[in-house]
Design an enzyme around this catalytic site. Structure first.
Site, mmCIF file in Angstrom:
data_model
loop_
_atom_site.group_PDB
_atom_site.id
_atom_site.type_symbol
_atom_site.label_atom_id
_atom_site.label_comp_id
_atom_site.label_asym_id
_atom_site.label_seq_id
_atom_site.Cartn_x
_atom_site.Cartn_y
_atom_site.Cartn_z
ATOM 1 N N THR A 12 0.826 -1.198 0.000
ATOM 2 C CA THR A 12 0.000 0.000 0.000
ATOM 3 C C THR A 12 0.865 1.255 0.000
ATOM 4 O O THR A 12 2.044 1.212 0.377
ATOM 5 C CB THR A 12 -0.953 0.002 1.222
ATOM 6 O OG1 THR A 12 -1.923 1.035 1.063
ATOM 7 C CG2 THR A 12 -0.186 0.217 2.520
ATOM 8 N N GLU A 13 0.284 2.358 -0.449
ATOM 9 C CA GLU A 13 0.966 3.657 -0.455
ATOM 10 C C GLU A 13 2.249 3.666 -1.285
ATOM 11 O O GLU A 13 3.225 4.333 -0.928
ATOM 12 C CB GLU A 13 1.280 4.105 0.981
ATOM 13 C CG GLU A 13 0.062 4.256 1.879
ATOM 14 C CD GLU A 13 -0.918 5.313 1.392
ATOM 15 O OE1 GLU A 13 -0.472 6.307 0.775
ATOM 16 O OE2 GLU A 13 -2.134 5.121 1.594
ATOM 17 N N LYS A 16 -0.072 3.200 -6.628
ATOM 18 C CA LYS A 16 -0.916 2.519 -7.619
ATOM 19 C C LYS A 16 -1.928 3.473 -8.243
ATOM 20 O O LYS A 16 -2.146 3.448 -9.455
ATOM 21 C CB LYS A 16 -1.661 1.349 -6.987
ATOM 22 C CG LYS A 16 -0.815 0.178 -6.562
ATOM 23 C CD LYS A 16 -1.669 -1.015 -6.158
ATOM 24 C CE LYS A 16 -2.748 -0.663 -5.160
ATOM 25 N NZ LYS A 16 -2.215 -0.139 -3.886
ATOM 26 N N THR A 17 -2.571 4.296 -7.411
ATOM 27 C CA THR A 17 -3.602 5.200 -7.932
ATOM 28 C C THR A 17 -2.992 6.242 -8.858
ATOM 29 O O THR A 17 -3.566 6.585 -9.894
ATOM 30 C CB THR A 17 -4.341 5.881 -6.765
ATOM 31 O OG1 THR A 17 -4.913 4.885 -5.920
ATOM 32 C CG2 THR A 17 -5.445 6.781 -7.282
ATOM 33 N N LYS A 38 -12.373 0.285 -9.409
ATOM 34 C CA LYS A 38 -11.742 -0.257 -8.209
ATOM 35 C C LYS A 38 -12.840 -0.865 -7.357
ATOM 36 O O LYS A 38 -13.803 -0.180 -6.990
ATOM 37 C CB LYS A 38 -11.000 0.839 -7.448
ATOM 38 C CG LYS A 38 -10.187 0.343 -6.265
ATOM 39 C CD LYS A 38 -9.280 1.448 -5.729
ATOM 40 C CE LYS A 38 -8.380 0.936 -4.616
ATOM 41 N NZ LYS A 38 -7.398 1.964 -4.183
ATOM 42 N N SER A 42 -10.798 2.140 0.641
ATOM 43 C CA SER A 42 -10.829 2.495 2.058
ATOM 44 C C SER A 42 -10.135 3.836 2.297
ATOM 45 O O SER A 42 -9.387 4.322 1.455
ATOM 46 C CB SER A 42 -10.134 1.416 2.895
ATOM 47 O OG SER A 42 -10.736 0.158 2.710
ATOM 48 N N ASP A 56 -9.721 7.865 -4.389
ATOM 49 C CA ASP A 56 -8.865 7.390 -5.484
ATOM 50 C C ASP A 56 -9.536 7.616 -6.835
ATOM 51 O O ASP A 56 -8.889 8.035 -7.807
ATOM 52 C CB ASP A 56 -8.551 5.905 -5.311
ATOM 53 C CG ASP A 56 -7.648 5.642 -4.113
ATOM 54 O OD1 ASP A 56 -7.091 6.602 -3.564
ATOM 55 O OD2 ASP A 56 -7.519 4.465 -3.723
ATOM 56 N N GLU A 117 -7.906 -1.062 -10.647
ATOM 57 C CA GLU A 117 -6.892 -0.912 -9.607
ATOM 58 C C GLU A 117 -7.219 -1.775 -8.395
ATOM 59 O O GLU A 117 -8.369 -1.847 -7.961
ATOM 60 C CB GLU A 117 -6.784 0.551 -9.161
ATOM 61 C CG GLU A 117 -5.668 0.768 -8.143
ATOM 62 C CD GLU A 117 -5.695 2.130 -7.477
ATOM 63 O OE1 GLU A 117 -5.004 2.298 -6.462
ATOM 64 O OE2 GLU A 117 -6.423 3.015 -7.968
ATOM 65 N N GLY A 118 -6.204 -2.396 -7.835
ATOM 66 C CA GLY A 118 -6.382 -3.174 -6.625
ATOM 67 C C GLY A 118 -6.287 -2.325 -5.372
ATOM 68 O O GLY A 118 -5.928 -1.150 -5.416
ATOM 69 N N GLY A 120 -4.226 -2.122 -1.949
ATOM 70 C CA GLY A 120 -3.032 -2.698 -1.345
ATOM 71 C C GLY A 120 -2.328 -3.650 -2.301
ATOM 72 O O GLY A 120 -2.360 -3.481 -3.515
#
Length: 237
Positions: A12-13, A16-17, A38, A42, A56, A117-118, A120
């Site tokens: 995560t972070e 990806k976005t 997506k 969260s 996102d 997009e996933g 995490g």
């Protein structure tokens, strides 16, 4: 029906976005009919009326300039900045695969390309109660090819190789790697690129620096070639 591409990450972070937004932007500016999707999101803020803003999706919409509605981009939006399986345990409204199928297929029917997009990394649980849904279940369900986003810096070799090996074991095809937060001329990051390519057999397709408004080395034509037709696999959850 559309051609589709899944964007996963080493965790995560890691951007990806941001990368998904640049992919959508590149295709949109080339005149292609592209959308973003997506399944679960969260860590979102609320509007004055109390409704949740799919952050996102809003970012992708704004950076890319697409006209797709926010509502069609994500069926499950949570406030708590935790994995979707835990967010839904706290807030209610757990992820349902039938809803994902319906909303995803609706986007596919009205667009030629869909960037998925996933949340995490690839092992992220979307639901974990009497029913168990992981990101990989969505990738497999819709036969999605994937791109792997990784931070260019220290530790990325381990994250890239472990994700690659896991996806290989699960027979989830990877099309390549994109490095984020890349610093041209940085000896370690350039070696990270070499090592990741050598250890996985995948190409690092683009090295994106902070603030980039495009994907260096990736034209719309090259990007479009990474997408593939998807089809619904038999229920395997």
């Amino acid at each position: 029906m559309s051609k589709n591409l899944f964007v996963t990450g080493t965790g995560t972070e890691i951007g990806k976005t941001y990368i998904a937004g640049l992919i959508v932007k590149t295709l949109h500016e080339a005149g292609l009919n592209v959308a973003y999707y997506k399944a679960a999101m969260s860590g979102n803020e609320r509007r004055p009326d109390g409704s949740l803003i799919p952050g996102d999706a809003l970012f992708v919409k704004e950076i890319s300039g697409i006209s797709q509605s926010l509502e069609s981009m994500c069926p499950y939006v949570y406030e708590n900045a935790v994995s979707p399986h835990l967010a839904s345990r706290i807030e209610g409204n757990p992820v349902n695969m039938d809803v994902i199928e319906q909303t995803f297929q609706a986007v596919c029917h009205t667009h030629d390309y869909v960037v998925v997009e996933g949340s995490g990394g690839i092992t992220c649980p979307l639901r974990f109660d009497e029913e168990k849904i992981f990101l990989e279940d969505i990738v497999r369900r819709f036969s999605l090819p994937s791109l792997l986003v990784a931070d260019a810096g220290l530790g990325t070799i381990n994250g890239v190789v472990l994700t690659y090996e896991y996806m290989e074991q699960k027979k989830l095809p990877l099309k390549g790697i994109i490095f984020n937060n890349f610093h041209p001329g940085n000896v370690m990051e350039e070696d990270n690129q070499h090592m990741c390519e050598t250890l996985t057999g995948l190409d690092v397709l683009s090295c994106v620096s902070q603030g980039d408004k495009n994907l260096p080395g990736l034209s719309a034509k090259k990007l479009a070639a990474l997408f593939a037709d998807s089809f619904l696999q038999p229920e395997s959850l």
